[in-house]
Design a protein around this motif. Structure first.
Motif, PDB file in Angstrom:
ATOM      1  N   LEU A  72      30.750   5.398  38.383  1.00 30.32           N
ATOM      2  CA  LEU A  72      29.737   4.592  37.698  1.00 30.32           C
ATOM      3  C   LEU A  72      28.441   4.628  38.491  1.00 30.32           C
ATOM      4  O   LEU A  72      28.448   4.742  39.717  1.00 30.32           O
ATOM      5  N   ARG A  73      27.328   4.500  37.768  1.00 28.15           N
ATOM      6  CA  ARG A  73      26.034   4.344  38.431  1.00 28.15           C
ATOM      7  C   ARG A  73      25.400   3.055  37.909  1.00 28.15           C
ATOM      8  O   ARG A  73      24.980   2.991  36.748  1.00 28.15           O
ATOM      9  N   LEU A  74      25.386   2.048  38.731  1.00 28.39           N
ATOM     10  CA  LEU A  74      24.842   0.754  38.315  1.00 28.39           C
ATOM     11  C   LEU A  74      23.329   0.851  38.170  1.00 28.39           C
ATOM     12  O   LEU A  74      22.624   1.201  39.114  1.00 28.39           O
ATOM     13  N   ARG A  75      22.822   0.528  36.973  1.00 34.59           N
ATOM     14  CA  ARG A  75      21.393   0.654  36.690  1.00 34.59           C
ATOM     15  C   ARG A  75      20.682  -0.687  36.566  1.00 34.59           C
ATOM     16  O   ARG A  75      19.478  -0.771  36.770  1.00 34.59           O
ATOM     17  N   GLY A  76      21.413  -1.745  36.142  1.00 32.66           N
ATOM     18  CA  GLY A  76      20.716  -3.020  35.984  1.00 32.66           C
ATOM     19  C   GLY A  76      21.520  -4.036  35.218  1.00 32.66           C
ATOM     20  O   GLY A  76      22.750  -4.029  35.284  1.00 32.66           O
ATOM     21  N   ILE A  77      20.808  -4.914  34.500  1.00 27.39           N
ATOM     22  CA  ILE A  77      21.488  -5.934  33.702  1.00 27.39           C
ATOM     23  C   ILE A  77      20.982  -5.918  32.264  1.00 27.39           C
ATOM     24  O   ILE A  77      19.898  -5.418  31.961  1.00 27.39           O
ATOM     25  N   MET A  78      21.809  -6.494  31.393  1.00 27.96           N
ATOM     26  CA  MET A  78      21.484  -6.601  29.971  1.00 27.96           C
ATOM     27  C   MET A  78      21.698  -8.041  29.536  1.00 27.96           C
ATOM     28  O   MET A  78      22.623  -8.706  30.024  1.00 27.96           O
ATOM     29  N   THR A  79      20.821  -8.546  28.660  1.00 25.96           N
ATOM     30  CA  THR A  79      21.007  -9.896  28.122  1.00 25.96           C
ATOM     31  C   THR A  79      20.753  -9.894  26.622  1.00 25.96           C
ATOM     32  O   THR A  79      19.978  -9.091  26.103  1.00 25.96           O
ATOM     33  N   ILE A  80      21.423 -10.816  25.942  1.00 25.19           N
ATOM     34  CA  ILE A  80      21.193 -11.057  24.503  1.00 25.19           C
ATOM     35  C   ILE A  80      21.017 -12.563  24.312  1.00 25.19           C
ATOM     36  O   ILE A  80      21.947 -13.253  23.911  1.00 25.19           O
ATOM     37  N   PRO A  81      19.848 -13.111  24.626  1.00 26.43           N
ATOM     38  CA  PRO A  81      19.692 -14.557  24.484  1.00 26.43           C
ATOM     39  C   PRO A  81      19.758 -15.006  23.028  1.00 26.43           C
ATOM     40  O   PRO A  81      19.443 -14.246  22.124  1.00 26.43           O
ATOM     41  N   GLU A  82      20.180 -16.250  22.846  1.00 27.86           N
ATOM     42  CA  GLU A  82      20.136 -16.856  21.511  1.00 27.86           C
ATOM     43  C   GLU A  82      18.674 -16.920  21.062  1.00 27.86           C
ATOM     44  O   GLU A  82      17.781 -17.118  21.885  1.00 27.86           O
ATOM     45  N   PRO A  83      18.439 -16.782  19.754  1.00 26.06           N
ATOM     46  CA  PRO A  83      17.057 -16.944  19.269  1.00 26.06           C
ATOM     47  C   PRO A  83      16.528 -18.340  19.600  1.00 26.06           C
ATOM     48  O   PRO A  83      17.273 -19.320  19.542  1.00 26.06           O
ATOM     49  N   THR A  84      15.260 -18.401  19.985  1.00 26.46           N
ATOM     50  CA  THR A  84      14.635 -19.683  20.305  1.00 26.46           C
ATOM     51  C   THR A  84      13.426 -19.862  19.387  1.00 26.46           C
ATOM     52  O   THR A  84      12.890 -18.884  18.868  1.00 26.46           O
ATOM     53  N   PRO A  85      12.990 -21.112  19.189  1.00 25.99           N
ATOM     54  CA  PRO A  85      12.009 -21.393  18.138  1.00 25.99           C
ATOM     55  C   PRO A  85      10.610 -20.841  18.386  1.00 25.99           C
ATOM     56  O   PRO A  85       9.912 -20.504  17.449  1.00 25.99           O
TER      57      PRO A  85
ATOM     58  N   LEU B 262      28.784   7.506  34.758  1.00 24.18           N
ATOM     59  CA  LEU B 262      28.388   6.677  33.613  1.00 24.18           C
ATOM     60  C   LEU B 262      27.371   5.627  34.075  1.00 24.18           C
ATOM     61  O   LEU B 262      27.631   4.892  35.031  1.00 24.18           O
ATOM     62  N   ASN B 263      26.234   5.580  33.407  1.00 24.39           N
ATOM     63  CA  ASN B 263      25.222   4.568  33.725  1.00 24.39           C
ATOM     64  C   ASN B 263      25.668   3.215  33.185  1.00 24.39           C
ATOM     65  O   ASN B 263      26.096   3.122  32.033  1.00 24.39           O
ATOM     66  N   VAL B 264      25.554   2.181  33.998  1.00 25.83           N
ATOM     67  CA  VAL B 264      26.116   0.882  33.637  1.00 25.83           C
ATOM     68  C   VAL B 264      25.103  -0.244  33.876  1.00 25.83           C
ATOM     69  O   VAL B 264      24.402  -0.263  34.890  1.00 25.83           O
ATOM     70  N   CYS B 265      25.056  -1.160  32.899  1.00 26.93           N
ATOM     71  CA  CYS B 265      24.377  -2.442  33.107  1.00 26.93           C
ATOM     72  C   CYS B 265      25.410  -3.560  33.015  1.00 26.93           C
ATOM     73  O   CYS B 265      26.358  -3.475  32.221  1.00 26.93           O
ATOM     74  N   ILE B 266      25.220  -4.573  33.825  1.00 23.38           N
ATOM     75  CA  ILE B 266      26.050  -5.773  33.760  1.00 23.38           C
ATOM     76  C   ILE B 266      25.454  -6.696  32.702  1.00 23.38           C
ATOM     77  O   ILE B 266      24.263  -7.017  32.758  1.00 23.38           O
ATOM     78  N   GLN B 267      26.270  -7.130  31.752  1.00 18.74           N
ATOM     79  CA  GLN B 267      25.777  -8.082  30.758  1.00 18.74           C
ATOM     80  C   GLN B 267      25.831  -9.495  31.335  1.00 18.74           C
ATOM     81  O   GLN B 267      26.877  -9.943  31.804  1.00 18.74           O
ATOM     82  N   VAL B 268      24.694 -10.171  31.299  1.00 16.46           N
ATOM     83  CA  VAL B 268      24.597 -11.529  31.845  1.00 16.46           C
ATOM     84  C   VAL B 268      24.348 -12.507  30.710  1.00 16.46           C
ATOM     85  O   VAL B 268      23.447 -12.314  29.890  1.00 16.46           O
ATOM     86  N   ASN B 269      25.166 -13.549  30.649  1.00  9.08           N
ATOM     87  CA  ASN B 269      25.017 -14.607  29.641  1.00  9.08           C
ATOM     88  C   ASN B 269      23.986 -15.604  30.170  1.00  9.08           C
ATOM     89  O   ASN B 269      24.324 -16.573  30.826  1.00  9.08           O
ATOM     90  N   ILE B 270      22.726 -15.339  29.864  1.00  8.41           N
ATOM     91  CA  ILE B 270      21.632 -16.002  30.566  1.00  8.41           C
ATOM     92  C   ILE B 270      21.428 -17.447  30.116  1.00  8.41           C
ATOM     93  O   ILE B 270      20.988 -18.298  30.883  1.00  8.41           O
ATOM     94  N   ASP B 271      21.749 -17.721  28.851  1.00  5.52           N
ATOM     95  CA  ASP B 271      21.481 -19.057  28.314  1.00  5.52           C
ATOM     96  C   ASP B 271      22.758 -19.843  28.033  1.00  5.52           C
ATOM     97  O   ASP B 271      22.717 -20.884  27.367  1.00  5.52           O
ATOM     98  N   GLY B 272      23.896 -19.344  28.526  1.00 10.74           N
ATOM     99  CA  GLY B 272      25.148 -20.064  28.329  1.00 10.74           C
ATOM    100  C   GLY B 272      25.592 -20.115  26.880  1.00 10.74           C
ATOM    101  O   GLY B 272      26.411 -20.939  26.511  1.00 10.74           O
ATOM    102  N   GLY B 273      25.056 -19.233  26.062  1.00 11.61           N
ATOM    103  CA  GLY B 273      25.437 -19.210  24.643  1.00 11.61           C
ATOM    104  C   GLY B 273      26.945 -19.069  24.516  1.00 11.61           C
ATOM    105  O   GLY B 273      27.533 -18.192  25.130  1.00 11.61           O
ATOM    106  N   PRO B 274      27.572 -19.947  23.757  1.00 11.02           N
ATOM    107  CA  PRO B 274      29.031 -20.015  23.721  1.00 11.02           C
ATOM    108  C   PRO B 274      29.689 -18.774  23.111  1.00 11.02           C
ATOM    109  O   PRO B 274      30.782 -18.388  23.494  1.00 11.02           O
ATOM    110  N   THR B 275      29.021 -18.123  22.159  1.00  9.29           N
ATOM    111  CA  THR B 275      29.645 -17.000  21.469  1.00  9.29           C
ATOM    112  C   THR B 275      29.362 -15.680  22.162  1.00  9.29           C
ATOM    113  O   THR B 275      29.878 -14.648  21.775  1.00  9.29           O
ATOM    114  N   LYS B 276      28.519 -15.711  23.190  1.00 14.22           N
ATOM    115  CA  LYS B 276      28.058 -14.462  23.770  1.00 14.22           C
ATOM    116  C   LYS B 276      28.914 -14.024  24.939  1.00 14.22           C
ATOM    117  O   LYS B 276      29.286 -14.818  25.799  1.00 14.22           O
TER     118      LYS B 276
END
Ligand SMILES: *Cc1c(COP(=O)(O)O)cnc(C)c1O
Length: 247
Positions: free
Chosen positions: A154-167, A119-133
């Motif tokens: 598992l086959r580690l492929r990379g990372i994933m992020t979902i930053p909060e929208p910024t202005p 299974l290909n896997v990315c680690i999800q990283v909470n990059i901006d400290g968003g509280p709900t993420k």
């Protein structure tokens, strides 16, 4: 506009962003996020050459994977994962982008059938400290990545992020650049990673500028979603109870 027209527009956006960033046109892969949309919509996108699809809700995803098995598509789980819901993911998906703790990774590795490729896997990283993420803190990403990298199924492929929208673009770019720095740090430690999963309909230009290798786009392909967490797909499939968002 049709899904085909949306896909064409989007491919142009991606190519233009790559050109602006001085990156080759094929440097960024498109993941079509089909959550809440019916199998027919996925089949339409597939007919236009789209191969990779992302789903947030496990039950909904598993149903679509079964319905569309004949198309030979690549399926990515991008939604939050509970440890008691890992088995269908391990058994049916090709990728998971949302691994954010050791226990989830261990279960996925144990449950991945030996008849399938790892299974290909990315680690999800909470990059901006968003509280709900969801996501591991940036300073904990390396330890988790090193643990996942040695899991047999598992086959580690990379990372994933979902930053909060910024202005504005500059602020969005800065957040994406922080994610790229984490990605580079993991690679510098010797992990053979090739996937930086970041950027969605609204922020893919900034993500590509920062070095994203895979953008996850839903609404710019399939149109607006009725409401968050509402499964149009399950409802329109007829009589199937709507897939529940997880957790
Ligand atoms: C829904 C979703 C997307 C796609 O978002 P759009 O704004 O529709 O492009 C991408 N990534 C994740 C994790 C999502 O849940």
């Amino acid at each position: 506009m049709t899904i085909e027209a949306h896909l064409q527009t989007l491919r142009q956006r991606i190519a233009q962003a790559c050109a602006l960033a001085g990156r080759p046109p094929g440097a960024v892969q498109l993941l079509a996020v089909s959550k809440t949309f019916p199998p027919e919509a996925v089949a339409q996108a597939a007919a236009c050459g789209q191969r990779d699809f992302g789903e947030n809700y496990i039950q909904e995803g598993v149903e679509k994977i079964a319905t569309l098995a004949h198309l030979g598509l690549v399926w990515h789980c991008i939604g939050p994962l509970q440890s008691n819901k890992t088995r269908p993911v391990a058994e049916h998906f090709d990728w998971v982008h949302s691994v954010d703790r050791l226990k989830i990774a261990q279960r996925l590795s144990e449950q991945r059938p030996t008849t399938l490729a790892p299974l290909n896997v990315c680690i999800q990283v909470n990059i901006d400290g968003g509280p709900t993420k969801a996501g591991v803190a940036p300073e904990d990403a390396l330890a988790l990545a090193q643990a996942v990298a040695v899991m047999p199924r598992l086959r580690l492929r990379g990372i994933m992020t979902i930053p909060e929208p910024t202005p504005d673009f500059a602020a969005t770019l800065a957040v994406h650049q922080r994610a790229k720095a984490v990605f580079d740090e993991l690679r510098a430690s010797g992990l053979p990673l090739d996937t930086l999963s970041m950027g969605m309909s609204a922020d893919l230009e900034a993500a590509i500028q920062a070095g994203s290798t895979m953008v996850r786009v839903g609404s710019a392909i399939f149109g607006g979603r009725a409401a968050p967490n509402v499964s149009v797909a399950a409802a329109s499939a007829g009589g199937v109870s709507p897939a529940l968002p997880l957790p």
